[in-house]
Design a protein around this motif. Structure first.
Motif, PDB file in Angstrom:
ATOM      1  N   PRO A   4     -14.713  -7.733  -4.798  1.00 14.91           N
ATOM      2  CA  PRO A   4     -14.808  -6.764  -5.887  1.00 14.91           C
ATOM      3  C   PRO A   4     -15.109  -7.484  -7.199  1.00 14.91           C
ATOM      4  N   PRO A   5     -15.662  -6.771  -8.203  1.00 16.14           N
ATOM      5  CA  PRO A   5     -15.910  -7.378  -9.516  1.00 16.14           C
ATOM      6  C   PRO A   5     -14.605  -7.879 -10.126  1.00 16.14           C
ATOM      7  N   LEU A   6     -14.721  -8.840 -11.074  1.00 13.95           N
ATOM      8  CA  LEU A   6     -13.540  -9.459 -11.684  1.00 13.95           C
ATOM      9  C   LEU A   6     -12.606  -8.445 -12.326  1.00 13.95           C
ATOM     10  N   ASP A   7     -13.144  -7.427 -12.992  1.00 19.89           N
ATOM     11  CA  ASP A   7     -12.277  -6.450 -13.649  1.00 19.89           C
ATOM     12  C   ASP A   7     -11.462  -5.644 -12.635  1.00 19.89           C
ATOM     13  N   GLN A   8     -11.987  -5.415 -11.444  1.00 19.33           N
ATOM     14  CA  GLN A   8     -11.241  -4.718 -10.401  1.00 19.33           C
ATOM     15  C   GLN A   8     -10.247  -5.653  -9.724  1.00 19.33           C
ATOM     16  N   MET A   9     -10.542  -6.958  -9.677  1.00 18.96           N
ATOM     17  CA  MET A   9      -9.603  -7.918  -9.067  1.00 18.96           C
ATOM     18  C   MET A   9      -8.291  -7.936  -9.823  1.00 18.96           C
ATOM     19  N   ALA A  10      -8.353  -7.855 -11.155  1.00 24.70           N
ATOM     20  CA  ALA A  10      -7.125  -7.839 -11.953  1.00 24.70           C
ATOM     21  C   ALA A  10      -6.289  -6.620 -11.593  1.00 24.70           C
ATOM     22  N   SER A  11      -6.939  -5.476 -11.416  1.00 26.24           N
ATOM     23  CA  SER A  11      -6.180  -4.274 -11.089  1.00 26.24           C
ATOM     24  C   SER A  11      -5.616  -4.350  -9.666  1.00 26.24           C
ATOM     25  N   VAL A  12      -6.318  -5.010  -8.757  1.00 28.43           N
ATOM     26  CA  VAL A  12      -5.798  -5.201  -7.400  1.00 28.43           C
ATOM     27  C   VAL A  12      -4.581  -6.117  -7.453  1.00 28.43           C
ATOM     28  N   ASP A  13      -4.665  -7.195  -8.243  1.00 27.54           N
ATOM     29  CA  ASP A  13      -3.516  -8.098  -8.391  1.00 27.54           C
ATOM     30  C   ASP A  13      -2.328  -7.375  -9.030  1.00 27.54           C
ATOM     31  N   GLU A  14      -2.617  -6.546 -10.031  1.00 25.58           N
ATOM     32  CA  GLU A  14      -1.550  -5.777 -10.667  1.00 25.58           C
ATOM     33  C   GLU A  14      -0.910  -4.814  -9.674  1.00 25.58           C
ATOM     34  N   LEU A  15      -1.755  -4.173  -8.857  1.00 19.84           N
ATOM     35  CA  LEU A  15      -1.250  -3.243  -7.845  1.00 19.84           C
ATOM     36  C   LEU A  15      -0.371  -3.969  -6.840  1.00 19.84           C
ATOM     37  N   LYS A  16      -0.834  -5.132  -6.370  1.00 16.30           N
ATOM     38  CA  LYS A  16      -0.033  -5.929  -5.431  1.00 16.30           C
ATOM     39  C   LYS A  16       1.307  -6.294  -6.049  1.00 16.30           C
ATOM     40  N   SER A  17       1.253  -6.742  -7.296  1.00 18.13           N
ATOM     41  CA  SER A  17       2.482  -7.152  -7.988  1.00 18.13           C
ATOM     42  C   SER A  17       3.445  -5.979  -8.156  1.00 18.13           C
ATOM     43  N   LEU A  19       3.515  -3.205  -6.394  1.00 20.06           N
ATOM     44  CA  LEU A  19       3.987  -2.796  -5.070  1.00 20.06           C
ATOM     45  C   LEU A  19       5.090  -3.727  -4.572  1.00 20.06           C
ATOM     46  N   LYS A  20       4.884  -5.031  -4.723  1.00 15.42           N
ATOM     47  CA  LYS A  20       5.897  -6.007  -4.288  1.00 15.42           C
ATOM     48  C   LYS A  20       7.194  -5.802  -5.061  1.00 15.42           C
ATOM     49  N   GLU A  21       7.088  -5.625  -6.378  1.00 14.70           N
ATOM     50  CA  GLU A  21       8.280  -5.414  -7.208  1.00 14.70           C
ATOM     51  C   GLU A  21       9.033  -4.162  -6.782  1.00 14.70           C
ATOM     52  N   ASN A  22       8.290  -3.077  -6.511  1.00 11.70           N
ATOM     53  CA  ASN A  22       8.910  -1.830  -6.086  1.00 11.70           C
ATOM     54  C   ASN A  22       9.618  -1.988  -4.750  1.00 11.70           C
ATOM     55  N   LEU A  23       8.955  -2.626  -3.792  1.00 12.67           N
ATOM     56  CA  LEU A  23       9.555  -2.815  -2.467  1.00 12.67           C
ATOM     57  C   LEU A  23      10.790  -3.723  -2.549  1.00 12.67           C
ATOM     58  N   SER A  25      12.767  -4.101  -5.250  1.00 13.97           N
ATOM     59  CA  SER A  25      13.849  -3.404  -5.956  1.00 13.97           C
ATOM     60  C   SER A  25      14.556  -2.392  -5.072  1.00 13.97           C
ATOM     61  N   ARG A  26      13.841  -1.830  -4.094  1.00 17.37           N
ATOM     62  CA  ARG A  26      14.448  -0.862  -3.173  1.00 17.37           C
ATOM     63  C   ARG A  26      15.037  -1.522  -1.934  1.00 17.37           C
ATOM     64  N   GLY A  27      14.914  -2.860  -1.834  1.00 19.98           N
ATOM     65  CA  GLY A  27      15.482  -3.585  -0.703  1.00 19.98           C
ATOM     66  C   GLY A  27      14.632  -3.525   0.551  1.00 19.98           C
ATOM     67  N   VAL A  28      13.449  -2.924   0.459  1.00 19.00           N
ATOM     68  CA  VAL A  28      12.597  -2.764   1.633  1.00 19.00           C
ATOM     69  C   VAL A  28      12.093  -4.120   2.129  1.00 19.00           C
ATOM     70  N   LEU A  29      11.632  -4.967   1.197  1.00 18.08           N
ATOM     71  CA  LEU A  29      11.128  -6.287   1.611  1.00 18.08           C
ATOM     72  C   LEU A  29      12.232  -7.108   2.274  1.00 18.08           C
ATOM     73  N   GLN A  30      13.430  -7.045   1.731  1.00 19.92           N
ATOM     74  CA  GLN A  30      14.554  -7.774   2.320  1.00 19.92           C
ATOM     75  C   GLN A  30      14.812  -7.292   3.744  1.00 19.92           C
ATOM     76  N   ASP A  31      14.762  -5.973   3.949  1.00 21.37           N
ATOM     77  CA  ASP A  31      14.966  -5.416   5.289  1.00 21.37           C
ATOM     78  C   ASP A  31      13.861  -5.866   6.248  1.00 21.37           C
ATOM     79  N   ILE A  32      12.619  -5.864   5.753  1.00 18.51           N
ATOM     80  CA  ILE A  32      11.496  -6.286   6.602  1.00 18.51           C
ATOM     81  C   ILE A  32      11.657  -7.752   6.999  1.00 18.51           C
ATOM     82  N   ARG A  33      12.015  -8.588   6.033  1.00 18.09           N
ATOM     83  CA  ARG A  33      12.208 -10.014   6.331  1.00 18.09           C
ATOM     84  C   ARG A  33      13.332 -10.211   7.349  1.00 18.09           C
ATOM     85  N   ALA A  34      14.437  -9.497   7.165  1.00 20.38           N
ATOM     86  CA  ALA A  34      15.565  -9.621   8.092  1.00 20.38           C
ATOM     87  C   ALA A  34      15.178  -9.116   9.474  1.00 20.38           C
TER      88      ALA A  34
END
Length: 153
Positions: A4-17, A19-23, A25-34
């Protein structure tokens, strides 16, 4: 694949970040890892080559594991409990609370009713010093309540 173009890459990185923060904060990532760790341990426990067997559990280890499992399940640490069972070879069938108490000669502390038996054991040892002037302990209170009590002394 086309990048994707550079300006869209920033928004993809922001979305990933975000999403990760949300998961997290809700403990979902911790549950998945466990859960992933539990599945890895289960796959490692598949039948061993050439008939190798895990050493049998001693009665003491069976009781200790059951006390820990009761604690983990009480606090809904189900993934940790399943890893414990898989790694230790603990039978799926649980020992009853009354059988555990009987085997350990444990009298349940009234302040620990409805809580894991480990709390009754801890209360017994922490309250042994009460007769010699030490402070007793009551479970089910928040840590700050006990700290306030200690400040009153």
């Amino acid at each position: 694949s086309k990048k994707p173009p550079l300006d869209q890459m920033a928004s993809v990185d922001e979305l990933k970040s975000a999403l990760k923060e949300n998961l997290e904060s809700r403990g979902v990532l911790q549950d998945i890892r466990a859960s992933l760790r539990a599945e890895i341990y289960r796959s490692l426990e598949e039948p061993r080559p050439s008939g190798q067997q895990r050493p049998g559990l001693s009665n003491e280890n069976l009781l200790i594991n059951e006390l820990i499992r009761e604690y983990l399940e009480f606090y809904e640490y189900s993934n940790a409990a399943s890893v414990l069972a898989a790694e230790s070879g603990q039978p799926q069938a649980r020992l009853s609370r009354s059988l555990l108490s009987r085997e350990l000669n444990l009298r349940e502390d009234p302040s620990c009713q409805g809580m894991p038996l480990l709390y009754s054991m801890l209360a017994y040892y922490m309250n042994r010093g009460v007769a010699s002037g030490g402070r007793g302990v009551r479970f089910g209170q928040q840590q700050h309540d006990r700290e306030e009590d200690e400040g009153d002394s």
